[in-house]
Design an enzyme around this catalytic site. Structure first.
Site, mmCIF file in Angstrom:
data_model
loop_
_atom_site.group_PDB
_atom_site.id
_atom_site.type_symbol
_atom_site.label_atom_id
_atom_site.label_comp_id
_atom_site.label_asym_id
_atom_site.label_seq_id
_atom_site.Cartn_x
_atom_site.Cartn_y
_atom_site.Cartn_z
ATOM 1 N N HIS A 1 0.811 -1.226 0.000
ATOM 2 C CA HIS A 1 0.000 0.000 0.000
ATOM 3 C C HIS A 1 0.843 1.275 0.000
ATOM 4 C CE1 HIS A 1 -3.602 -2.488 1.790
ATOM 5 N NE2 HIS A 1 -3.425 -2.688 0.499
ATOM 6 N N SER B 1 -6.884 -7.263 10.021
ATOM 7 C CA SER B 1 -8.280 -7.703 10.100
ATOM 8 C C SER B 1 -8.627 -8.585 8.903
ATOM 9 C CB SER B 1 -9.217 -6.500 10.174
ATOM 10 O OG SER B 1 -8.969 -5.640 9.083
HETATM 11 C C1 BJW Z 1 -3.218 -6.665 16.761
HETATM 12 C C2 BJW Z 1 -2.606 -5.892 17.755
HETATM 13 C C3 BJW Z 1 -1.431 -6.409 18.316
HETATM 14 C C4 BJW Z 1 -4.350 -4.821 17.095
HETATM 15 N N1 BJW Z 1 -0.948 -7.596 17.884
HETATM 16 N N2 BJW Z 1 -2.737 -7.842 16.363
HETATM 17 C C5 BJW Z 1 -12.742 -7.879 -3.728
HETATM 18 C C6 BJW Z 1 -13.794 -8.120 -2.873
HETATM 19 C C7 BJW Z 1 -14.343 -7.074 -2.118
HETATM 20 C C8 BJW Z 1 -13.865 -5.771 -2.220
HETATM 21 C C9 BJW Z 1 -12.823 -5.545 -3.059
HETATM 22 C C10 BJW Z 1 -12.269 -6.583 -3.807
HETATM 23 N N3 BJW Z 1 -11.240 -6.064 -4.546
HETATM 24 C C11 BJW Z 1 -11.163 -4.760 -4.304
HETATM 25 C C12 BJW Z 1 -12.103 -4.412 -3.395
HETATM 26 C C13 BJW Z 1 -12.317 -3.060 -2.885
HETATM 27 C C14 BJW Z 1 -11.351 -2.664 -1.805
HETATM 28 C C15 BJW Z 1 -11.615 -3.493 -0.546
HETATM 29 O O1 BJW Z 1 -10.920 -4.424 -0.214
HETATM 30 N N4 BJW Z 1 -12.602 -3.100 0.241
HETATM 31 C C16 BJW Z 1 -12.896 -3.784 1.506
HETATM 32 C C17 BJW Z 1 -13.183 -2.753 2.587
HETATM 33 C C18 BJW Z 1 -13.984 -4.785 1.298
HETATM 34 N N5 BJW Z 1 -9.945 -2.788 -2.220
HETATM 35 C C19 BJW Z 1 -9.367 -1.873 -2.985
HETATM 36 O O2 BJW Z 1 -9.966 -0.913 -3.394
HETATM 37 C C20 BJW Z 1 -7.892 -2.090 -3.313
HETATM 38 N N6 BJW Z 1 -7.665 -1.902 -4.703
HETATM 39 C C21 BJW Z 1 -7.956 -2.839 -5.628
HETATM 40 O O3 BJW Z 1 -8.330 -3.939 -5.320
HETATM 41 O O4 BJW Z 1 -7.749 -2.418 -6.933
HETATM 42 C C22 BJW Z 1 -8.296 -3.193 -7.985
HETATM 43 C C23 BJW Z 1 -9.738 -2.797 -8.142
HETATM 44 C C24 BJW Z 1 -10.074 -1.476 -8.219
HETATM 45 C C25 BJW Z 1 -11.414 -1.113 -8.356
HETATM 46 C C26 BJW Z 1 -12.389 -2.093 -8.396
HETATM 47 C C27 BJW Z 1 -12.034 -3.430 -8.286
HETATM 48 C C28 BJW Z 1 -10.690 -3.785 -8.180
HETATM 49 C C29 BJW Z 1 -7.051 -1.040 -2.614
HETATM 50 C C30 BJW Z 1 -7.058 -1.168 -1.138
HETATM 51 C C31 BJW Z 1 -6.241 -0.032 -0.522
HETATM 52 C C32 BJW Z 1 -6.314 -0.006 0.995
HETATM 53 N N7 BJW Z 1 -5.723 1.195 1.463
HETATM 54 C C33 BJW Z 1 -5.580 1.429 2.893
HETATM 55 C C34 BJW Z 1 -4.958 2.828 3.060
HETATM 56 C C35 BJW Z 1 -3.465 2.786 2.679
HETATM 57 C C36 BJW Z 1 -2.780 4.081 2.907
HETATM 58 C C37 BJW Z 1 -2.824 4.516 4.350
HETATM 59 O O5 BJW Z 1 -2.255 3.844 5.230
HETATM 60 O O6 BJW Z 1 -3.446 5.535 4.595
HETATM 61 O O7 BJW Z 1 -4.751 0.427 3.477
HETATM 62 S S1 BJW Z 1 -7.107 1.267 3.810
HETATM 63 C C38 BJW Z 1 -6.375 0.518 5.237
HETATM 64 O O8 BJW Z 1 -6.809 -0.869 5.377
HETATM 65 C C39 BJW Z 1 -4.874 0.442 4.913
HETATM 66 C C40 BJW Z 1 -4.502 -0.884 5.508
HETATM 67 O O9 BJW Z 1 -3.274 -1.334 4.948
HETATM 68 C C41 BJW Z 1 -5.682 -1.731 5.156
HETATM 69 C C42 BJW Z 1 -5.807 -2.979 5.991
HETATM 70 O O10 BJW Z 1 -5.999 -2.703 7.330
HETATM 71 P P1 BJW Z 1 -5.304 -3.608 8.439
HETATM 72 O O11 BJW Z 1 -3.849 -3.475 8.362
HETATM 73 O O12 BJW Z 1 -5.848 -4.972 8.374
HETATM 74 O O13 BJW Z 1 -5.750 -2.850 9.772
HETATM 75 P P2 BJW Z 1 -7.077 -3.002 10.661
HETATM 76 O O14 BJW Z 1 -7.171 -1.794 11.503
HETATM 77 O O15 BJW Z 1 -8.242 -3.351 9.831
HETATM 78 O O16 BJW Z 1 -6.789 -4.288 11.565
HETATM 79 C C43 BJW Z 1 -5.802 -4.289 12.589
HETATM 80 C C44 BJW Z 1 -5.769 -5.671 13.192
HETATM 81 O O17 BJW Z 1 -4.714 -5.728 14.133
HETATM 82 C C45 BJW Z 1 -7.049 -6.046 13.944
HETATM 83 O O18 BJW Z 1 -7.470 -7.337 13.525
HETATM 84 C C46 BJW Z 1 -6.628 -6.060 15.411
HETATM 85 O O19 BJW Z 1 -7.324 -7.032 16.182
HETATM 86 C C47 BJW Z 1 -5.167 -6.405 15.291
HETATM 87 N N8 BJW Z 1 -4.284 -5.963 16.388
HETATM 88 N N9 BJW Z 1 -3.298 -4.751 17.982
HETATM 89 C C48 BJW Z 1 -1.592 -8.271 16.961
HETATM 90 N N10 BJW Z 1 -0.739 -5.730 19.324
#
Ligand code: BJW
Ligand code: ZN
Length: 245
Positions: A119, A189
């Site tokens: 990302h 997540s």
């Molecule tokens: C601990 C802890 C400790 C706490 N020890 N654990 C297919 C199906 C459905 C939807 C889509 C799909 N393909 C594409 C999509 C749409 C979309 C998507 O996925 N949406 C979902 C919400 C459903 N994806 C996209 O748009 C992606 N692009 C794409 O696929 O392009 C092709 C395309 C385009 C158009 C149409 C179709 C296809 C791009 C996704 C970009 C995500 N960007 C972000 C921002 C990045 C920049 C920034 O940082 O500002 O990325 S959003 C945000 O979420 C960030 C993160 O990397 C990402 C994931 O979050 P993460 O890391 O999992 O964090 P949390 O907060 O969710 O979870 C934290 C976890 O830690 C928790 O579980 C806690 O319990 C745990 N935890 N303390 C261990 N100490």
């Protein structure tokens, strides 16, 4: 203390191909807020409302302000024992791939060298018009959105919802996942695609899938082992018990 299953230690000691996917949770113990759950708001906005091109185009200063706020945090924190443990794992295992969704640069600061940043990176910026990349860090106090020489607005070089991930990086991540005999999904997540498909691809190709998280996720039912707890506690135990220190 979490008991590390013997199978995980055996695979690591055998030095099978290993791939790791990290998310915001690995940096939580450093003091970097995660995206979802109670931490997941900034000025009452959720990540889904801020991390989009539409949000930036309709209110560039709001989105720029969110990144400046986060850069301030990232600059003031340090990598934690979870990041350091993965840097040691990289040194111990020849075929080791670290894939991160995080943009905070903390893996690099902990000493990991080969990192697939899915990302982007919060310290880099790029022009929305000509694509010029600006690798020099900006002053976190700069409130106005900077302008490129071409007149275009400058935005963080990160991947927003609806945008493509860097294709070569994504391909390397899937190749590593499919090659892995042991795959760790840590502090994510596992809901944001396509990153969330990597652990599934690994398991389909025969890997032992291990999840490390303080809470269960969408992936937990699919994982071979769920190690519940903080990654900064569990990863150093794994490293110690495998003699990778
Ligand atoms: C601990 C802890 C400790 C706490 N020890 N654990 C297919 C199906 C459905 C939807 C889509 C799909 N393909 C594409 C999509 C749409 C979309 C998507 O996925 N949406 C979902 C919400 C459903 N994806 C996209 O748009 C992606 N692009 C794409 O696929 O392009 C092709 C395309 C385009 C158009 C149409 C179709 C296809 C791009 C996704 C970009 C995500 N960007 C972000 C921002 C990045 C920049 C920034 O940082 O500002 O990325 S959003 C945000 O979420 C960030 C993160 O990397 C990402 C994931 O979050 P993460 O890391 O999992 O964090 P949390 O907060 O969710 O979870 C934290 C976890 O830690 C928790 O579980 C806690 O319990 C745990 N935890 N303390 C261990 N100490
Ligand atoms: Zn430009």
């Amino acid at each position: 203390m979490v008991e590390i299953p013997q199978k995980i230690k055996e695979l690591l000691i055998e030095k099978v191909p290993v791939a790791v996917l990290t998310g915001a949770g690995i940096s939580a113990e450093s003091g970097v807020p995660t995206f979802r759950g109670k931490d997941g708001f900034w000025k009452q906005h959720r990540a889904e409302e801020l991390a989009t091109v539409d949000a930036f185009m309709s209110d560039p200063e709001l989105v720029w302000g969110w990144y400046q706020y986060r850069r301030g945090i990232v600059n003031s924190v340090e990598p934690n024992p979870g990041h350091f443990a993965l840097a040691l794992m990289e040194k111990a295992i020849e075929d080791f791939t670290l894939i991160t969704q995080n943009v905070d640069n903390l893996h690099a600061r902990a000493g990991s060298t080969d990192i697939l940043e899915l990302h982007g990176n919060i310290h880099r910026n790029k022009c929305i018009k000509c694509g010029a990349v600006y690798s020099k860090e900006v002053d976190v106090n700069q409130k106005e959105v900077p302008e490129c020489e071409c007149g275009g607005m400058i935005r963080p070089d990160v991947v927003w919802f609806g945008e493509m991930l860097p294709q070569q990086t994504l391909q390397s991540a899937f190749e590593a996942a499919e090659r892995a005999e042991l795959f760790f999904s840590i502090g994510t997540s596992a809901i944001v695609q396509p990153a969330a498909s990597l652990p599934i691809a690994a398991k389909r190709h025969g890997a032992c899938l291990v999840e490390i998280n303080v809470e269960s996720t969408m992936l937990t039912g699919y994982a071979d082992e769920f190690l519940q707890g903080a990654s900064g506690d569990i990863l150093p135990i794994i490293i110690k018990e495998c003699g990778f220190e």
